[in-house]
Design a protein around this motif. Structure first.
Motif, PDB file in Angstrom:
ATOM      1  N   ASP A 145       0.805  -1.224   0.000  1.00 48.29           N
ATOM      2  CA  ASP A 145       0.000   0.000   0.000  1.00 48.29           C
ATOM      3  C   ASP A 145       0.840   1.277   0.000  1.00 48.29           C
ATOM      4  OD1 ASP A 145       1.059  -0.122   2.540  1.00 48.29           O
ATOM      5  OD2 ASP A 145      -0.824   0.303   3.583  1.00 48.29           O
ATOM      6  N   TYR A 146       2.048   1.237  -0.525  1.00 43.42           N
ATOM      7  CA  TYR A 146       2.912   2.409  -0.486  1.00 43.42           C
ATOM      8  C   TYR A 146       2.446   3.495  -1.463  1.00 43.42           C
ATOM      9  CZ  TYR A 146       6.010  -0.671   2.098  1.00 43.42           C
ATOM     10  OH  TYR A 146       6.527  -1.536   3.032  1.00 43.42           O
ATOM     11  N   ALA A 147       2.670   4.737  -1.086  1.00 39.00           N
ATOM     12  CA  ALA A 147       2.267   5.877  -1.913  1.00 39.00           C
ATOM     13  C   ALA A 147       3.151   5.985  -3.150  1.00 39.00           C
ATOM     14  CB  ALA A 147       2.359   7.166  -1.094  1.00 39.00           C
ATOM     15  N   ASP A 148       2.608   6.609  -4.188  1.00 41.86           N
ATOM     16  CA  ASP A 148       3.392   6.871  -5.391  1.00 41.86           C
ATOM     17  C   ASP A 148       4.681   7.607  -5.036  1.00 41.86           C
ATOM     18  OD1 ASP A 148       1.474   5.705  -6.922  1.00 41.86           O
ATOM     19  OD2 ASP A 148       1.076   7.442  -8.186  1.00 41.86           O
ATOM     20  N   GLY A 149       5.759   7.208  -5.676  1.00 42.43           N
ATOM     21  CA  GLY A 149       7.043   7.842  -5.446  1.00 42.43           C
ATOM     22  C   GLY A 149       7.866   7.209  -4.348  1.00 42.43           C
ATOM     23  N   THR A 150       7.285   6.264  -3.600  1.00 45.07           N
ATOM     24  CA  THR A 150       8.042   5.602  -2.533  1.00 45.07           C
ATOM     25  C   THR A 150       9.195   4.804  -3.134  1.00 45.07           C
ATOM     26  OG1 THR A 150       6.086   5.421  -1.114  1.00 45.07           O
ATOM     27  CG2 THR A 150       7.923   3.942  -0.638  1.00 45.07           C
ATOM     28  N   LEU A 151      10.387   5.061  -2.641  1.00 46.49           N
ATOM     29  CA  LEU A 151      11.562   4.326  -3.088  1.00 46.49           C
ATOM     30  C   LEU A 151      11.531   2.922  -2.504  1.00 46.49           C
ATOM     31  CD1 LEU A 151      14.442   4.468  -4.446  1.00 46.49           C
ATOM     32  CD2 LEU A 151      15.297   5.100  -2.179  1.00 46.49           C
ATOM     33  N   PHE A 152      11.874   1.921  -3.318  1.00 46.58           N
ATOM     34  CA  PHE A 152      11.963   0.559  -2.806  1.00 46.58           C
ATOM     35  C   PHE A 152      13.019  -0.229  -3.565  1.00 46.58           C
ATOM     36  CE2 PHE A 152       9.073  -0.132  -6.349  1.00 46.58           C
ATOM     37  CZ  PHE A 152       9.409  -1.403  -6.826  1.00 46.58           C
ATOM     38  N   SER A 153      13.526  -1.245  -2.900  1.00 46.54           N
ATOM     39  CA  SER A 153      14.463  -2.178  -3.510  1.00 46.54           C
ATOM     40  C   SER A 153      14.030  -3.587  -3.153  1.00 46.54           C
ATOM     41  CB  SER A 153      15.890  -1.942  -3.000  1.00 46.54           C
ATOM     42  OG  SER A 153      16.367  -0.663  -3.369  1.00 46.54           O
ATOM     43  N   ILE A 154      14.420  -4.529  -3.983  1.00 45.07           N
ATOM     44  CA  ILE A 154      14.217  -5.945  -3.680  1.00 45.07           C
ATOM     45  C   ILE A 154      15.601  -6.548  -3.463  1.00 45.07           C
ATOM     46  CG2 ILE A 154      13.398  -8.172  -4.535  1.00 45.07           C
ATOM     47  CD1 ILE A 154      11.293  -6.596  -6.154  1.00 45.07           C
ATOM     48  N   LEU A 155      15.841  -6.983  -2.230  1.00 46.59           N
ATOM     49  CA  LEU A 155      17.135  -7.560  -1.881  1.00 46.59           C
ATOM     50  C   LEU A 155      17.074  -9.070  -2.056  1.00 46.59           C
ATOM     51  CD1 LEU A 155      17.830  -5.563   1.417  1.00 46.59           C
ATOM     52  CD2 LEU A 155      18.355  -4.917  -0.945  1.00 46.59           C
ATOM     53  N   GLY A 156      17.886  -9.587  -2.949  1.00 46.33           N
ATOM     54  CA  GLY A 156      17.910 -11.020  -3.183  1.00 46.33           C
ATOM     55  C   GLY A 156      18.884 -11.707  -2.235  1.00 46.33           C
ATOM     56  N   PHE A 157      18.408 -12.728  -1.538  1.00 49.92           N
ATOM     57  CA  PHE A 157      19.270 -13.532  -0.678  1.00 49.92           C
ATOM     58  C   PHE A 157      19.640 -14.850  -1.360  1.00 49.92           C
ATOM     59  CE2 PHE A 157      17.890 -10.381   2.187  1.00 49.92           C
ATOM     60  CZ  PHE A 157      18.727 -10.395   3.293  1.00 49.92           C
ATOM     61  N   SER A 158      19.320 -14.934  -2.634  1.00 41.79           N
ATOM     62  CA  SER A 158      19.673 -16.077  -3.470  1.00 41.79           C
ATOM     63  C   SER A 158      19.426 -15.642  -4.912  1.00 41.79           C
ATOM     64  CB  SER A 158      18.798 -17.291  -3.126  1.00 41.79           C
ATOM     65  OG  SER A 158      17.448 -17.065  -3.555  1.00 41.79           O
ATOM     66  N   GLU A 159      19.677 -16.527  -5.866  1.00 42.27           N
ATOM     67  CA  GLU A 159      19.216 -16.267  -7.228  1.00 42.27           C
ATOM     68  C   GLU A 159      17.688 -16.241  -7.216  1.00 42.27           C
ATOM     69  OE1 GLU A 159      20.840 -19.085  -9.944  1.00 42.27           O
ATOM     70  OE2 GLU A 159      22.887 -18.322  -9.745  1.00 42.27           O
ATOM     71  N   LEU A 160      17.101 -15.350  -8.013  1.00 40.22           N
ATOM     72  CA  LEU A 160      15.649 -15.232  -8.088  1.00 40.22           C
ATOM     73  C   LEU A 160      15.188 -15.602  -9.490  1.00 40.22           C
ATOM     74  CD1 LEU A 160      15.218 -11.741  -6.353  1.00 40.22           C
ATOM     75  CD2 LEU A 160      15.300 -14.011  -5.279  1.00 40.22           C
ATOM     76  N   SER A 161      14.053 -16.270  -9.578  1.00 41.10           N
ATOM     77  CA  SER A 161      13.494 -16.588 -10.882  1.00 41.10           C
ATOM     78  C   SER A 161      12.007 -16.256 -10.890  1.00 41.10           C
ATOM     79  CB  SER A 161      13.710 -18.065 -11.238  1.00 41.10           C
ATOM     80  OG  SER A 161      13.046 -18.908 -10.321  1.00 41.10           O
ATOM     81  N   GLY A 162      11.521 -15.896 -12.080  1.00 40.59           N
ATOM     82  CA  GLY A 162      10.107 -15.563 -12.220  1.00 40.59           C
ATOM     83  C   GLY A 162       9.704 -14.337 -11.433  1.00 40.59           C
ATOM     84  N   LEU A 163      10.590 -13.342 -11.327  1.00 42.64           N
ATOM     85  CA  LEU A 163      10.281 -12.125 -10.575  1.00 42.64           C
ATOM     86  C   LEU A 163       9.509 -11.146 -11.456  1.00 42.64           C
ATOM     87  CD1 LEU A 163      10.567 -10.352  -8.023  1.00 42.64           C
ATOM     88  CD2 LEU A 163      12.710  -9.484  -9.022  1.00 42.64           C
ATOM     89  N   THR A 164       8.301 -10.802 -11.005  1.00 40.42           N
ATOM     90  CA  THR A 164       7.454  -9.842 -11.722  1.00 40.42           C
ATOM     91  C   THR A 164       7.111  -8.693 -10.781  1.00 40.42           C
ATOM     92  OG1 THR A 164       6.491 -11.524 -13.160  1.00 40.42           O
ATOM     93  CG2 THR A 164       5.236  -9.500 -12.865  1.00 40.42           C
ATOM     94  N   VAL A 165       7.320  -7.473 -11.253  1.00 37.07           N
ATOM     95  CA  VAL A 165       7.016  -6.276 -10.463  1.00 37.07           C
ATOM     96  C   VAL A 165       6.120  -5.371 -11.299  1.00 37.07           C
ATOM     97  CG1 VAL A 165       7.955  -4.256  -9.278  1.00 37.07           C
ATOM     98  CG2 VAL A 165       9.230  -6.414  -9.264  1.00 37.07           C
ATOM     99  N   THR A 166       4.924  -5.060 -10.791  1.00 37.55           N
ATOM    100  CA  THR A 166       4.024  -4.116 -11.451  1.00 37.55           C
ATOM    101  C   THR A 166       3.699  -2.999 -10.473  1.00 37.55           C
ATOM    102  OG1 THR A 166       2.075  -5.405 -10.777  1.00 37.55           O
ATOM    103  CG2 THR A 166       3.018  -5.894 -12.933  1.00 37.55           C
ATOM    104  N   GLY A 167       3.191  -1.879 -11.008  1.00 37.40           N
ATOM    105  CA  GLY A 167       2.932  -0.719 -10.163  1.00 37.40           C
ATOM    106  C   GLY A 167       4.220  -0.037  -9.757  1.00 37.40           C
TER     107      GLY A 167
END
Length: 214
Positions: A145-167
């Motif tokens: 539910d983060y507001a528009d403009g909110t900075l974010f990162s996805i920290l991988g603790f392994s190899e990632l597969s099938g990662l989809t990010v929308t919005g």
């Protein structure tokens, strides 16, 4: 759902969002984390640790919190002991307040890894400093539910597969991310943020209340 707030020794900024997240929860402090009880206006039901970093000038009502004392030379951190106490009391959701920053980078990293392990075991976990939030990403889909403009990162603790990010300003569609890649660092929310992960271990780190110096 039984929510416990665990007061850890890292940085903490009181915000309206954090107040909502801890409202009505049971509270356990880990050693120096008792200082955050004063910031948040909370009184823990238990104070756990070896008490080698007790804040000075602690108010009497916080100094009187029941204590569970452990030796300095032990095989778990005070934070992990406080989390274990919450789980023993039936916690199904944990707010780890003060999980980032502080004097010990190793403790902050441990909180991230421990948050992932707890989530994989079925516990709902939020890591927060008030300014930043961490949410473990399990295989499947999650919305935020983060507001528009909110900075974010996805920290991988392994190899990632099938990662989809929308919005997001930079969406992703079923991508593979090698371990240690910076591909998923410094994105921005644009609409309703949804993240789907096919396989791997990751954590969403968002900045709903960026600090002035950032």
């Amino acid at each position: 759902m039984s929510t416990f707030t665990i007061l850890l020794g890292g940085d903490l900024l009181r915000t309206p969002r954090l107040d909502r997240q801890v409202e009505g929860s049971r509270v356990i402090a880990a050693d120096a984390g008792i200082g955050h009880a004063r910031i948040l206006g909370l009184v823990p039901e238990l104070w756990v640790g070896d008490f080698d970093s007790v804040p000075a000038d602690l108010p009497a009502h916080l100094a009187a919190v029941p204590q569970q004392t452990f030796p300095t030379e032990k095989d778990k951190t005070d934070g992990e002991l406080a989390i274990a106490a919450a789980l023993e009391r039936g916690a199904t959701r944990l707010v780890l307040a003060g999980a980032f920053g502080g004097k010990r980078a190793d403790h902050a990293f441990l909180h991230l890894a421990l948050g992932l392990r707890l989530a994989e075991a079925g516990t709902d976990v939020l890591l927060t400093s008030g300014a930043q939030e961490g949410v473990p990403l399990l295989n499947g889909r999650a919305s935020f539910d983060y507001a528009d403009g909110t900075l974010f990162s996805i920290l991988g603790f392994s190899e990632l597969s099938g990662l989809t990010v929308t919005g997001a300003k930079w969406p992703l569609d079923k991508v593979e991310v090698v371990f240690g890649s910076s591909l998923t660092i410094s994105n921005e929310v644009k609409g309703r943020l949804d993240i789907a992960l096919g396989h791997g271990r990751a954590l969403l780190l968002a900045h709903p209340y960026p600090l002035p110096e950032s």
